[in-house]
Design a protein around this motif. Structure first.
Motif, PDB file in Angstrom:
ATOM      1  N   GLU A 126     -10.698   0.983 -12.733  1.00  0.00           N
ATOM      2  CA  GLU A 126      -9.370   1.697 -11.665  1.00  0.00           C
ATOM      3  C   GLU A 126      -9.079   0.756 -11.213  1.00  0.00           C
ATOM      4  O   GLU A 126      -9.905   0.935 -10.076  1.00  0.00           O
ATOM      5  N   ARG A 127      -8.467   0.816 -11.360  1.00  0.00           N
ATOM      6  CA  ARG A 127      -7.940   0.339  -9.855  1.00  0.00           C
ATOM      7  C   ARG A 127      -7.964   0.239  -8.315  1.00  0.00           C
ATOM      8  O   ARG A 127      -8.773  -0.690  -7.319  1.00  0.00           O
ATOM      9  N   ASP A 128      -7.742   1.794  -8.085  1.00  0.00           N
ATOM     10  CA  ASP A 128      -7.795   2.127  -7.215  1.00  0.00           C
ATOM     11  C   ASP A 128      -9.077   2.584  -6.489  1.00  0.00           C
ATOM     12  O   ASP A 128      -9.616   2.424  -5.374  1.00  0.00           O
ATOM     13  N   LEU A 133     -13.578   0.478  -3.776  1.00  0.00           N
ATOM     14  CA  LEU A 133     -15.387   0.116  -3.316  1.00  0.00           C
ATOM     15  C   LEU A 133     -15.513  -0.999  -2.183  1.00  0.00           C
ATOM     16  O   LEU A 133     -16.047  -1.865  -1.987  1.00  0.00           O
ATOM     17  N   MET A 134     -14.109  -2.819  -2.650  1.00  0.00           N
ATOM     18  CA  MET A 134     -13.437  -3.756  -2.348  1.00  0.00           C
ATOM     19  C   MET A 134     -13.675  -3.454  -0.677  1.00  0.00           C
ATOM     20  O   MET A 134     -14.118  -3.922   0.324  1.00  0.00           O
ATOM     21  N   THR A 135     -12.713  -2.956  -0.724  1.00  0.00           N
ATOM     22  CA  THR A 135     -11.956  -2.592   0.859  1.00  0.00           C
ATOM     23  C   THR A 135     -13.252  -1.960   1.805  1.00  0.00           C
ATOM     24  O   THR A 135     -13.970  -2.169   2.875  1.00  0.00           O
ATOM     25  N   GLU A 136     -13.871  -0.522   1.366  1.00  0.00           N
ATOM     26  CA  GLU A 136     -15.153  -0.398   2.070  1.00  0.00           C
ATOM     27  C   GLU A 136     -16.383  -0.856   2.078  1.00  0.00           C
ATOM     28  O   GLU A 136     -16.667  -0.815   3.187  1.00  0.00           O
ATOM     29  N   PHE A 159      -0.368  -4.263 -14.244  1.00  0.00           N
ATOM     30  CA  PHE A 159       0.374  -3.355 -14.926  1.00  0.00           C
ATOM     31  C   PHE A 159      -0.396  -3.026 -15.268  1.00  0.00           C
ATOM     32  O   PHE A 159      -1.853  -4.538 -16.248  1.00  0.00           O
ATOM     33  N   PRO A 160      -1.463  -1.989 -15.533  1.00  0.00           N
ATOM     34  CA  PRO A 160      -2.546  -1.430 -16.529  1.00  0.00           C
ATOM     35  C   PRO A 160      -2.477  -2.045 -17.764  1.00  0.00           C
ATOM     36  O   PRO A 160      -1.363  -2.079 -18.215  1.00  0.00           O
ATOM     37  N   ALA A 198       3.272  -0.064 -11.507  1.00  0.00           N
ATOM     38  CA  ALA A 198       3.543  -1.742 -11.511  1.00  0.00           C
ATOM     39  C   ALA A 198       2.301  -1.813 -10.175  1.00  0.00           C
ATOM     40  O   ALA A 198       2.389  -1.076  -9.054  1.00  0.00           O
ATOM     41  N   HIS A 199       1.441  -2.791  -9.787  1.00  0.00           N
ATOM     42  CA  HIS A 199       0.348  -2.809  -8.937  1.00  0.00           C
ATOM     43  C   HIS A 199       1.173  -4.606  -8.262  1.00  0.00           C
ATOM     44  O   HIS A 199       1.176  -4.901  -8.716  1.00  0.00           O
TER      45      HIS A 199
END
Ligand code: AMP
Length: 363
Positions: A126-128, A133-136, A159-160, A198-199
């Motif tokens: 899940e992209r979010d 995880l990466m940001t924190e 796109f997912p 869209a991401h």
């Protein structure tokens, strides 16, 4: 359906004869070096194979047992799970295992003991969650653009469900974004409702290094075991076409992984490589305890400022580990002999048995 209770898995593991363990996984993806490594470390091996896919495992002589199924997803069926448990199997997860067994099934019905952390697989999917995880953890990732109207500079649009595949595109303005979305709708690659999914992120211009780490739960250390770069169609084919002719091809680039090259990174970048591994493993311990356990991969782009930017991660053995079935430059440094990711995994299981700490690394 409720999540499998960890105690249930530990109870099953408790019944196993630890002198007679089988290393099992789906015959696909990065299983060859898992089987080969497990056999080298003295384990029996079992491949769950879709009918017709047995050949490489038989011909390379790396499996002792083949459990043939009609389709890969049958690995979660009760009778296959029973067969695996009868063999005292510990399953090594990889990309195809997660895709075919299905995340929900792995979390709720697949109770064969596995090496790793069941809970972290969803953080890759899940992209979010992955971004959180990466940001924190404090890892540098591409900046996210929340509104297409605010596109400045070049962006990558994802796109997912299109991960690594078709349906990614590059745009340099809001107008270009709108045009490309329209073109994708016309081709039937996306539907109207996909647009809100869209991401959009900063396009990172750089070279690709996918870094394969092994987090040892027993030693509490993130080892750098190998690196690869992706060979992607059509983007890597397009660079062989002169720029003036690229436009005539009228082809939007796609990023379908077709293979991998082994690669080494500039030695002066290794401190960043270790720093990324340490940061993400510390972050994962807090967010998804016990964190990473075994193989994981950080997919990066290195810019001409020599900054390592992580655009994606795999929370299990990544396909690029196939570039070092006979060991890599880095795994050689640790072990002084050829060591694949699969063999490192088997070694961890062996040490877990020896130190009577298997329960710490099984999920
Ligand atoms: P992924 O599906 O995320 O593994 O991405 C597929 C490919 O798209 C990667 O191997 C890169 O070549 C490219 N890519 C993904 N994200 C970015 C980005 N932010 N900037 C530049 N290229 C990217």
């Amino acid at each position: 359906m409720s999540k499998i209770n960890r105690q249930e898995i530990l109870d099953i593991l408790d019944e196993y004869d630890k002198e007679d363990i089988t290393i099992a996984t789906l015959g696909s993806h990065s299983s060859l070096h898992m089987f080969q490594g497990a056999k080298t470390e003295g384990f029996r091996t079992a491949a769950v194979c879709e009918k017709g896919r047995e050949v490489p495992y038989q011909r390379f002589g790396v499996v002792d047992e083949i459990i043939t199924v009609d389709k890969f997803s049958d690995i979660v069926n009760d009778e296959v799970q029973e067969q695996l448990k009868d063999l005292n199997s510990i399953v090594f997860p990889h990309g195809s295992f997660v895709a075919y067994a299905g995340l929900d099934n792995i979390e709720t019905i697949f109770n064969v003991p596995m090496f790793g952390n069941r809970d972290i697989l969803r953080w890759e999917a899940e992209r979010d969650l992955e971004r959180k995880l990466m940001t924190e953890s404090g890892v540098r990732i591409p900046k996210k653009i929340t509104d297409p109207a605010k596109i400045e500079g070049t962006v990558m649009v994802k796109f997912p469900g299109a991960r690594g595949g078709r349906g990614y595109f590059v745009a340099s303005s809001t107008e270009e974004y709108d045009e490309k979305i329209e073109a994708m709708k016309k081709r039937g690659w996306i539907e109207e409702e996909d647009i809100k999914e869209a991401h959009i992120e900063e396009y990172v211009l750089g070279c690709n290094y996918c870094i394969h780490y092994f987090f040892s739960g027993l030693k509490q250390d993130a080892e750098v075991l190998g690196m690869d770069s992706r060979y992607e169609s059509t983007i890597d084919g397009l660079v062989r076409v002169p720029a003036k002719d690229q436009l005539d091809l009228n082809a939007d680039p796609s990023y379908v992984v077709t293979g991998n090259h082994p690669v080494v990174i500039r030695e002066s970048l290794l401190p960043q490589v270790f720093d990324i591994g340490d940061k993400i493993t510390e972050g994962a311990k807090k967010l998804v305890p016990p964190g990473f356990n075994g193989p994981f991969c950080m997919q990066t782009l290195v810019t001409d400022n020599l900054e390592v930017v992580v655009f994606e991660m795999s929370a299990r053995s990544d396909g690029g580990t196939n570039t070092f079935m006979n060991g890599s430059q880095y795994s050689y440094l640790y072990h002084g002999e050829p060591l694949s990711m699969g063999r490192r995994m088997a070694l961890e299981i062996k040490n877990g048995i020896k130190e009577d700490r298997l329960d710490e690394i099984i999920t």
